[in-house]
Design an enzyme around this catalytic site. Structure first.
Site, PDB file in Angstrom:
ATOM      1  N   SER A 150      43.651  30.951  43.111  1.00 19.30           N
ATOM      2  CA  SER A 150      44.995  30.384  43.209  1.00 19.30           C
ATOM      3  C   SER A 150      45.566  30.702  44.580  1.00 19.30           C
ATOM      4  O   SER A 150      45.273  31.754  45.160  1.00 19.30           O
ATOM      5  CB  SER A 150      45.891  31.005  42.133  1.00 19.30           C
ATOM      6  OG  SER A 150      47.241  30.679  42.355  1.00 19.30           O
ATOM      7  N   TYR A 165      49.409  38.517  38.408  1.00 19.49           N
ATOM      8  CA  TYR A 165      48.579  37.354  38.705  1.00 19.49           C
ATOM      9  C   TYR A 165      48.159  37.347  40.173  1.00 19.49           C
ATOM     10  O   TYR A 165      46.989  37.144  40.503  1.00 19.49           O
ATOM     11  CB  TYR A 165      49.348  36.080  38.357  1.00 19.49           C
ATOM     12  CG  TYR A 165      48.482  34.844  38.286  1.00 19.49           C
ATOM     13  CD1 TYR A 165      47.723  34.579  37.155  1.00 19.49           C
ATOM     14  CD2 TYR A 165      48.432  33.935  39.330  1.00 19.49           C
ATOM     15  CE1 TYR A 165      46.934  33.444  37.067  1.00 19.49           C
ATOM     16  CE2 TYR A 165      47.653  32.797  39.262  1.00 19.49           C
ATOM     17  CZ  TYR A 165      46.901  32.561  38.126  1.00 19.49           C
ATOM     18  OH  TYR A 165      46.112  31.444  38.050  1.00 19.49           O
TER      19      TYR A 165
END
Length: 197
Positions: A150, A165
């Site tokens: 990501s 995350y």
């Protein structure tokens, strides 16, 4: 120089996709099946995995559901044993499984137990599955490992927020670089992708 592989490849290429019963993993599994891969569809919940496999492949010839919790070493080992016994090799591994997009959290006050859970799935899960399947990947003439990362894990773009995350995906990017360097000479291509929303 790439390591020499012995034997001949029989049947369609085999792809293992983690976290594949929905979302990005499901779409990756669909596209690989459409491109004549035999897809091992990993899902924490086997019933959901079977339902997803049934939608993708009503005939049951191209998509094989397996129970796979990447945060559980025993589950990963059982999956690798099943794939070894039933398919004998892996040509593509897509480490897609991920949890905890913690947009509500901040690093200065983060619940570290939550961060640990994110690391255990998003980083160590990919690491566990890669280690478990590497002997099978090395049987392939063109082995590929793709880690679904990501932009949130980009050090350059980090300004705060989503700590669990972001840190886990930054670590996954680092793992990708390490594996790519170590496995290049053995003929295994390793990369990371950021598919976006």
């Amino acid at each position: 120089m790439a390591a020499r592989r012995t034997g001949t490849q029989q049947g369609p290429p085999v792809a293992v996709v983690t976290g594949a019963n929905r979302g990005i993993g499901y779409e990756v599994a669909r596209q690989l099946a459409d491109r004549d891969h035999r897809v091992v569809l990993g899902s924490r919940d086997l019933a959901k995995g079977r339902a997803a496999a049934g939608r993708l492949d009503p005939g049951g010839t191209r998509v094989v559901p397996v129970q796979l919790d990447v945060a559980d070493a025993a589950s990963v080992a059982a999956m690798a044993e099943t794939v070894t016994r039933e398919l004998g090799r892996v040509d593509v591994l897509v480490n897609n499984a991920a949890i905890l997009y913690d947009s509500w959290a901040r690093a200065r006050t983060a619940d570290l137990d939550e961060v640990q859970r994110a690391l255990d799935t998003n980083l160590f899960g990919a690491w566990r599955v890669t280690q478990a399947l590497l002997p099978l990947l090395e049987r392939s003439p063109h082995p590929r490992i793709v880690n679904v990362s990501s932009e949130t894990g980009s050090l350059q773009g980090m300004t705060g927020g989503t700590p669990g995350y972001a840190v886990s995906k930054a670590a996954l990017n680092a793992l990708t670089r390490l594996l790519a360097g170590e496995l290049r000479g053995r003929g295994v291509l390793v990369n990371a992708v950021c598919p976006g929303w």
